[in-house]
Design an enzyme around this catalytic site. Sequence first.
Site, PDB file in Angstrom:
ATOM      1  N   GLU A  36      -0.534  -0.402  16.308  1.00 52.17           N
ATOM      2  CA  GLU A  36      -1.263   0.779  15.798  1.00 52.17           C
ATOM      3  C   GLU A  36      -2.255   1.272  16.852  1.00 52.17           C
ATOM      4  OE1 GLU A  36      -3.494   0.252  12.088  1.00 52.17           O
ATOM      5  OE2 GLU A  36      -4.945   1.712  12.810  1.00 52.17           O
ATOM      6  N   HIS A  46       3.044   1.814  11.865  1.00 47.93           N
ATOM      7  CA  HIS A  46       1.907   1.712  12.790  1.00 47.93           C
ATOM      8  C   HIS A  46       1.898   2.818  13.830  1.00 47.93           C
ATOM      9  CE1 HIS A  46       3.604  -2.257  11.645  1.00 47.93           C
ATOM     10  NE2 HIS A  46       2.376  -2.449  11.218  1.00 47.93           N
ATOM     11  N   CYS A  97       0.854  -1.187   0.000  1.00 43.87           N
ATOM     12  CA  CYS A  97       0.000   0.000   0.000  1.00 43.87           C
ATOM     13  C   CYS A  97       0.888   1.234   0.000  1.00 43.87           C
ATOM     14  CB  CYS A  97      -0.848  -0.014   1.260  1.00 43.87           C
ATOM     15  SG  CYS A  97       0.185  -0.047   2.730  1.00 43.87           S
ATOM     16  N   SER A 101       0.505  -9.763  10.503  1.00 38.01           N
ATOM     17  CA  SER A 101      -0.031  -8.622   9.753  1.00 38.01           C
ATOM     18  C   SER A 101      -1.561  -8.617   9.833  1.00 38.01           C
ATOM     19  CB  SER A 101       0.430  -8.724   8.294  1.00 38.01           C
ATOM     20  OG  SER A 101      -0.473  -8.072   7.446  1.00 38.01           O
ATOM     21  N   SER A 102      -2.090  -7.560  10.426  1.00 37.37           N
ATOM     22  CA  SER A 102      -3.538  -7.486  10.632  1.00 37.37           C
ATOM     23  C   SER A 102      -4.292  -7.464   9.308  1.00 37.37           C
ATOM     24  CB  SER A 102      -3.846  -6.238  11.451  1.00 37.37           C
ATOM     25  OG  SER A 102      -5.208  -5.965  11.430  1.00 37.37           O
ATOM     26  N   ASN A 103      -3.804  -6.663   8.342  1.00 35.39           N
ATOM     27  CA  ASN A 103      -4.572  -6.556   7.090  1.00 35.39           C
ATOM     28  C   ASN A 103      -4.524  -7.865   6.309  1.00 35.39           C
ATOM     29  OD1 ASN A 103      -2.873  -6.104   4.418  1.00 35.39           O
ATOM     30  ND2 ASN A 103      -1.705  -5.241   6.112  1.00 35.39           N
ATOM     31  N   SER A 112       1.791  -5.254   3.374  1.00 31.69           N
ATOM     32  CA  SER A 112       3.229  -5.153   3.645  1.00 31.69           C
ATOM     33  C   SER A 112       4.007  -6.296   2.995  1.00 31.69           C
ATOM     34  CB  SER A 112       3.467  -5.101   5.154  1.00 31.69           C
ATOM     35  OG  SER A 112       2.689  -6.066   5.813  1.00 31.69           O
ATOM     36  N   CYS A 154      -8.498   2.394   5.909  1.00 27.06           N
ATOM     37  CA  CYS A 154      -7.776   3.042   4.796  1.00 27.06           C
ATOM     38  C   CYS A 154      -8.175   2.454   3.440  1.00 27.06           C
ATOM     39  CB  CYS A 154      -6.286   3.004   5.043  1.00 27.06           C
ATOM     40  SG  CYS A 154      -5.463   1.692   4.201  1.00 27.06           S
ATOM     41  N   HIS A 162       4.862  -5.088   8.978  1.00 24.26           N
ATOM     42  CA  HIS A 162       4.725  -6.465   9.461  1.00 24.26           C
ATOM     43  C   HIS A 162       5.122  -7.453   8.387  1.00 24.26           C
ATOM     44  CE1 HIS A 162       2.098  -5.562  13.167  1.00 24.26           C
ATOM     45  NE2 HIS A 162       3.316  -5.889  13.509  1.00 24.26           N
TER      46      HIS A 162
HETATM   47 FE1  F3S Z   1      -1.257   2.933   5.752  1.00 22.78          FE
HETATM   48 FE2  F3S Z   1      -3.307   1.664   4.908  1.00 22.78          FE
HETATM   49 FE3  F3S Z   1      -0.995   0.838   4.345  1.00 22.78          FE
HETATM   50  S1  F3S Z   1      -3.022   2.472   6.929  1.00 22.78           S
HETATM   51  S2  F3S Z   1       0.308   1.425   6.032  1.00 22.78           S
HETATM   52  S3  F3S Z   1      -1.873   2.764   3.632  1.00 22.78           S
HETATM   53  S4  F3S Z   1      -2.719  -0.461   4.835  1.00 22.78           S
END
Ligand code: F3S
Length: 275
Positions: A122, A70, A12, A214-216, A258, A186, A36
């Site tokens: 975070e 974070h 991201c 990694s949460s996402n 990540s 986000c 992460h």
């Molecule tokens: Fe930021 Fe969203 Fe990435 S909060 S670190 S753009 S997953």
Amino acid sequence: MKIELAESYGFCFGVKRAIKIAEENKNSATYGPLIHNSKEIERLEKDYNVGLTDSHKSFSSGDKAVIRTHGIPKNELEELKAKNVNVVDATCPYVTKPQQICQEMSEQGYDIIIFGDEAHPEIKGVKSYATYGARVVTSPKELENLKLKEKIALVAQTTRRVEDYLEIANYLIPRHKEVRVFNTICNATFENQEAVRKISKKADIMIIIGGKNSSNTKQLFSISQDNCKDSYHIEDEKDLDFSWFKGKQFCGISAGASTPDWIIQNVVDAIEKNQ
Ligand code: F3S
């Protein structure tokens, strides 16, 4: 077997930005992992001498400290600055936002509710900005016994599922005079989540690549599992078990925010080679 990547996956904006900042700040250290993904952290250490420490107390005056995507708790940031540590902030702007909201709304007399994982860095950081404290919850059930004010401000961990966030908002709105709901999830998360939802509906096997912490990535995995029972969360190609793919027609692939492209490519290559 057909192999297809989700329309949106992987790195991201916040992670790309943090890695660039780390690469530009050779011979520094991060307090806690920058992102992460342990493999990418190893690469930064090897190629850029960006170390990793697990305490903000290990920095001394003149050291360079890169703040992880974070974010870190407010008091720790203040301690670093007071010690004259050279602070380079790689906190994702999408994380800085809920930090600011918590501080402002708390100072305006709102009770702060954070939807997220209390143990996640975070959220530890975001919570620390609520001047008069905040409650962290993961489900409406946890709100049942809380004594809350009439005025509530609600924020979410950036990587949460929007459906789950709505449940919290739905619980609070009829019970309070004023509920300010801030959409702090986000966009990168939205896009990756939408794309994994779409592809997991047509795939008969799904591979989700990303750090186990990694949460996402965990959210992507959970969405994938909702639609495709043969979903697997792996960190890299070494975690693959090729028996999973027997008799499968369509393999969908997604990766957390990540996860670097080089890891994703290694996984795709390994699956292709072992067909
Ligand atoms: Fe930021 Fe969203 Fe990435 S909060 S670190 S753009 S997953």
